[in-house]
Scaffold this motif. Structure first.
Motif, PDB file in Angstrom:
ATOM      1  N   TRP A 114      31.926-114.926 -66.823  1.00 24.60           N
ATOM      2  CA  TRP A 114      33.378-115.106 -66.810  1.00 24.60           C
ATOM      3  C   TRP A 114      34.131-113.779 -66.943  1.00 24.60           C
ATOM      4  O   TRP A 114      35.074-113.511 -66.192  1.00 24.60           O
ATOM      5  CB  TRP A 114      33.794-116.062 -67.926  1.00 24.60           C
ATOM      6  N   SER A 115      33.732-112.959 -67.881  1.00 26.29           N
ATOM      7  CA  SER A 115      34.490-111.734 -68.167  1.00 26.29           C
ATOM      8  C   SER A 115      34.350-110.683 -67.077  1.00 26.29           C
ATOM      9  O   SER A 115      35.255-109.857 -66.876  1.00 26.29           O
ATOM     10  CB  SER A 115      34.056-111.148 -69.513  1.00 26.29           C
ATOM     11  N   THR A 116      33.232-110.687 -66.361  1.00 26.49           N
ATOM     12  CA  THR A 116      32.999-109.668 -65.339  1.00 26.49           C
ATOM     13  C   THR A 116      33.281-110.157 -63.922  1.00 26.49           C
ATOM     14  O   THR A 116      33.293-109.355 -62.982  1.00 26.49           O
ATOM     15  CB  THR A 116      31.541-109.181 -65.401  1.00 26.49           C
ATOM     16  N   ALA A 117      33.507-111.454 -63.770  1.00 30.95           N
ATOM     17  CA  ALA A 117      33.758-112.001 -62.428  1.00 30.95           C
ATOM     18  C   ALA A 117      35.114-111.558 -61.912  1.00 30.95           C
ATOM     19  O   ALA A 117      36.074-111.415 -62.683  1.00 30.95           O
ATOM     20  CB  ALA A 117      33.689-113.520 -62.465  1.00 30.95           C
ATOM     21  N   PRO A 118      35.237-111.336 -60.597  1.00 30.31           N
ATOM     22  CA  PRO A 118      36.548-110.975 -60.026  1.00 30.31           C
ATOM     23  C   PRO A 118      37.497-112.153 -60.065  1.00 30.31           C
ATOM     24  O   PRO A 118      37.100-113.294 -60.278  1.00 30.31           O
ATOM     25  CB  PRO A 118      36.196-110.587 -58.583  1.00 30.31           C
ATOM     26  N   ASP A 119      38.776-111.867 -59.864  1.00 27.88           N
ATOM     27  CA  ASP A 119      39.785-112.935 -59.903  1.00 27.88           C
ATOM     28  C   ASP A 119      39.636-113.897 -58.733  1.00 27.88           C
ATOM     29  O   ASP A 119      39.968-115.081 -58.853  1.00 27.88           O
ATOM     30  CB  ASP A 119      41.192-112.326 -59.907  1.00 27.88           C
ATOM     31  N   LEU A 120      39.162-113.388 -57.598  1.00 29.36           N
ATOM     32  CA  LEU A 120      38.906-114.240 -56.433  1.00 29.36           C
ATOM     33  C   LEU A 120      37.414-114.226 -56.136  1.00 29.36           C
ATOM     34  O   LEU A 120      36.817-113.165 -55.959  1.00 29.36           O
ATOM     35  CB  LEU A 120      39.699-113.754 -55.220  1.00 29.36           C
ATOM     36  N   ILE A 121      36.823-115.428 -56.068  1.00 24.69           N
ATOM     37  CA  ILE A 121      35.380-115.559 -55.912  1.00 24.69           C
ATOM     38  C   ILE A 121      35.081-116.405 -54.675  1.00 24.69           C
ATOM     39  O   ILE A 121      35.725-117.447 -54.473  1.00 24.69           O
ATOM     40  CB  ILE A 121      34.771-116.233 -57.158  1.00 24.69           C
ATOM     41  N   PRO A 122      34.131-116.009 -53.833  1.00 30.51           N
ATOM     42  CA  PRO A 122      33.777-116.832 -52.661  1.00 30.51           C
ATOM     43  C   PRO A 122      33.287-118.214 -53.086  1.00 30.51           C
ATOM     44  O   PRO A 122      32.443-118.336 -53.974  1.00 30.51           O
ATOM     45  CB  PRO A 122      32.649-116.026 -52.003  1.00 30.51           C
ATOM     46  N   ILE A 123      33.836-119.243 -52.449  1.00 30.99           N
ATOM     47  CA  ILE A 123      33.406-120.616 -52.751  1.00 30.99           C
ATOM     48  C   ILE A 123      33.026-121.391 -51.494  1.00 30.99           C
ATOM     49  O   ILE A 123      32.530-122.517 -51.580  1.00 30.99           O
ATOM     50  CB  ILE A 123      34.499-121.396 -53.512  1.00 30.99           C
ATOM     51  N   HIS A 124      33.254-120.791 -50.327  1.00 36.97           N
ATOM     52  CA  HIS A 124      32.903-121.494 -49.086  1.00 36.97           C
ATOM     53  C   HIS A 124      32.573-120.490 -48.006  1.00 36.97           C
ATOM     54  O   HIS A 124      33.210-119.439 -47.905  1.00 36.97           O
ATOM     55  CB  HIS A 124      34.061-122.398 -48.630  1.00 36.97           C
ATOM     56  N   TRP A 125      31.564-120.827 -47.191  1.00 38.75           N
ATOM     57  CA  TRP A 125      31.135-119.958 -46.108  1.00 38.75           C
ATOM     58  C   TRP A 125      31.107-120.750 -44.803  1.00 38.75           C
ATOM     59  O   TRP A 125      30.832-121.960 -44.804  1.00 38.75           O
ATOM     60  CB  TRP A 125      29.733-119.411 -46.385  1.00 38.75           C
ATOM     61  N   ASN A 126      31.409-120.078 -43.672  1.00 40.56           N
ATOM     62  CA  ASN A 126      31.335-120.759 -42.381  1.00 40.56           C
ATOM     63  C   ASN A 126      29.903-120.726 -41.860  1.00 40.56           C
ATOM     64  O   ASN A 126      28.997-120.225 -42.520  1.00 40.56           O
ATOM     65  CB  ASN A 126      32.319-120.132 -41.374  1.00 40.56           C
ATOM     66  N   LEU A 127      29.699-121.264 -40.663  1.00 45.18           N
ATOM     67  CA  LEU A 127      28.349-121.349 -40.112  1.00 45.18           C
ATOM     68  C   LEU A 127      27.734-119.984 -39.849  1.00 45.18           C
ATOM     69  O   LEU A 127      26.520-119.849 -39.761  1.00 45.18           O
ATOM     70  CB  LEU A 127      28.373-122.169 -38.816  1.00 45.18           C
ATOM     71  N   ALA A 128      28.575-118.961 -39.708  1.00 41.45           N
ATOM     72  CA  ALA A 128      28.064-117.615 -39.485  1.00 41.45           C
ATOM     73  C   ALA A 128      27.708-116.916 -40.793  1.00 41.45           C
ATOM     74  O   ALA A 128      27.270-115.768 -40.790  1.00 41.45           O
ATOM     75  CB  ALA A 128      29.091-116.793 -38.713  1.00 41.45           C
ATOM     76  N   GLY A 129      27.919-117.610 -41.906  1.00 39.92           N
ATOM     77  CA  GLY A 129      27.620-117.014 -43.206  1.00 39.92           C
ATOM     78  C   GLY A 129      28.727-116.153 -43.747  1.00 39.92           C
ATOM     79  O   GLY A 129      28.548-115.438 -44.735  1.00 39.92           O
ATOM     80  N   GLU A 130      29.909-116.224 -43.104  1.00 42.74           N
ATOM     81  CA  GLU A 130      31.045-115.426 -43.546  1.00 42.74           C
ATOM     82  C   GLU A 130      31.918-116.231 -44.514  1.00 42.74           C
ATOM     83  O   GLU A 130      32.121-117.434 -44.328  1.00 42.74           O
ATOM     84  CB  GLU A 130      31.885-114.995 -42.329  1.00 42.74           C
ATOM     85  N   VAL A 131      32.416-115.564 -45.548  1.00 46.53           N
ATOM     86  CA  VAL A 131      33.271-116.229 -46.524  1.00 46.53           C
ATOM     87  C   VAL A 131      34.586-116.614 -45.861  1.00 46.53           C
ATOM     88  O   VAL A 131      35.253-115.780 -45.236  1.00 46.53           O
ATOM     89  CB  VAL A 131      33.549-115.300 -47.728  1.00 46.53           C
ATOM     90  N   ASP A 132      34.960-117.893 -45.954  1.00 45.38           N
ATOM     91  CA  ASP A 132      36.232-118.327 -45.378  1.00 45.38           C
ATOM     92  C   ASP A 132      37.137-119.000 -46.408  1.00 45.38           C
ATOM     93  O   ASP A 132      38.179-119.555 -46.059  1.00 45.38           O
ATOM     94  CB  ASP A 132      36.010-119.253 -44.172  1.00 45.38           C
ATOM     95  N   ASP A 133      36.736-118.944 -47.677  1.00 39.44           N
ATOM     96  CA  ASP A 133      37.615-119.478 -48.724  1.00 39.44           C
ATOM     97  C   ASP A 133      37.225-118.876 -50.071  1.00 39.44           C
ATOM     98  O   ASP A 133      36.041-118.661 -50.340  1.00 39.44           O
ATOM     99  CB  ASP A 133      37.524-121.001 -48.786  1.00 39.44           C
ATOM    100  N   TYR A 134      38.257-118.601 -50.871  1.00 42.19           N
ATOM    101  CA  TYR A 134      38.031-118.041 -52.199  1.00 42.19           C
ATOM    102  C   TYR A 134      38.687-118.946 -53.234  1.00 42.19           C
ATOM    103  O   TYR A 134      39.591-119.720 -52.933  1.00 42.19           O
ATOM    104  CB  TYR A 134      38.635-116.632 -52.312  1.00 42.19           C
ATOM    105  N   GLY A 135      38.216-118.833 -54.460  1.00 36.60           N
ATOM    106  CA  GLY A 135      38.804-119.594 -55.542  1.00 36.60           C
ATOM    107  C   GLY A 135      38.946-118.734 -56.780  1.00 36.60           C
ATOM    108  O   GLY A 135      38.308-117.677 -56.900  1.00 36.60           O
TER     109      GLY A 135
END
Length: 227
Positions: free
Chosen positions: A26-47
């Motif tokens: 929790w303390s070291t995690a960034p404010d925006l974290i990848p939570i979803h990836w598209n079929l190409a393996g690219e991050v398309d949503d953050y939380g």
């Protein structure tokens, strides 16, 4: 169904482990974290931290209790005793799958390079294969399995549809795993085609068996009556 510590404790440990991992990062995690990836393996949503670190653990905890207690409110409660071990395997597989997904998110937070578009399809494919191997052992109930108007009003339709669906789930699982390994547009299109065809056939097959079952019964509340 009785509470079995040998099967429940491993599931609870996985869930508790997710919450411990959330507290650890929790303390070291960034404010925006990848939570979803598209079929190409690219991050398309953050939380945010709450969504990314606590979302899956909370959902998994809710799913655990839902699957644990849902047989108690099922009108077909007694049938669960006939596939108790199968139901336990299904529950454990779902909790393990959620843990793997959460582990992927944690690895990205810790900065480890991982191939998300290979790991996730592989995990989903294995889950389908496991479910397929036990699908034919599920007995009639209102919450678990292939529930169509025809399987719910014909024991023959239920049994035959679930035996056939077991092989179809394995086929879908293998196609999902293969698509994750090949990672091409045609592989993904083939995977979606297999899934759509398999689910369509499950529903249609349940109707075919029901239509030829002389012992089928009308679903509750559908028989015309006075008034």
């Amino acid at each position: 169904m009785k509470f079995n510590y040998r099967t429940e404790i491993p599931q609870l440990l996985l869930i508790v482990g997710m919450f411990i991992m959330a507290a650890f990062t929790w303390s070291t995690a960034p404010d925006l974290i990848p939570i979803h990836w598209n079929l190409a393996g690219e991050v398309d949503d953050y939380g945010g931290k709450f969504e990314a670190l606590l979302g899956i653990p909370l959902i998994t905890l809710a799913v655990y209790f839902l699957l644990l207690f849902v047989p108690r409110i099922d009108p077909g409660y007694m049938n669960y005793q006939k596939f108790a071990s199968t139901y336990t395997i299904i529950r454990c597989s779902i909790i393990a799958f959620m843990s793997i997904i959460y582990g992927v998110i944690q690895l990205t937070i810790l900065g480890h390079p991982i191939s998300v578009n290979a790991i996730i399809p592989f995990a989903v494919g294995i889950l389908f294969v496991v479910l397929g191997n036990f699908m034919g052992k599920i007995r009639p109930n209102w919450f678990v399995g292939i529930r169509t108007p025809w399987t719910l009003s014909s024991k023959a339709s239920w049994n035959k549809t679930h035996r056939a669906s077991g092989w179809l789930f394995i086929l879908m699982g293998l196609s999902i795993t293969a698509a994750g390994l090949i990672r091409s547009q045609w592989a993904y299109l083939g995977m979606f085609a297999v899934i759509v065809i398999c689910f369509f056939w499950m529903v249609f097959y349940s109707y075919l068996v029901w239509r030829n079952d002389p012992d089928r019964i009308p679903p509750a509340g559908t028989t015309p009556g006075p008034g």
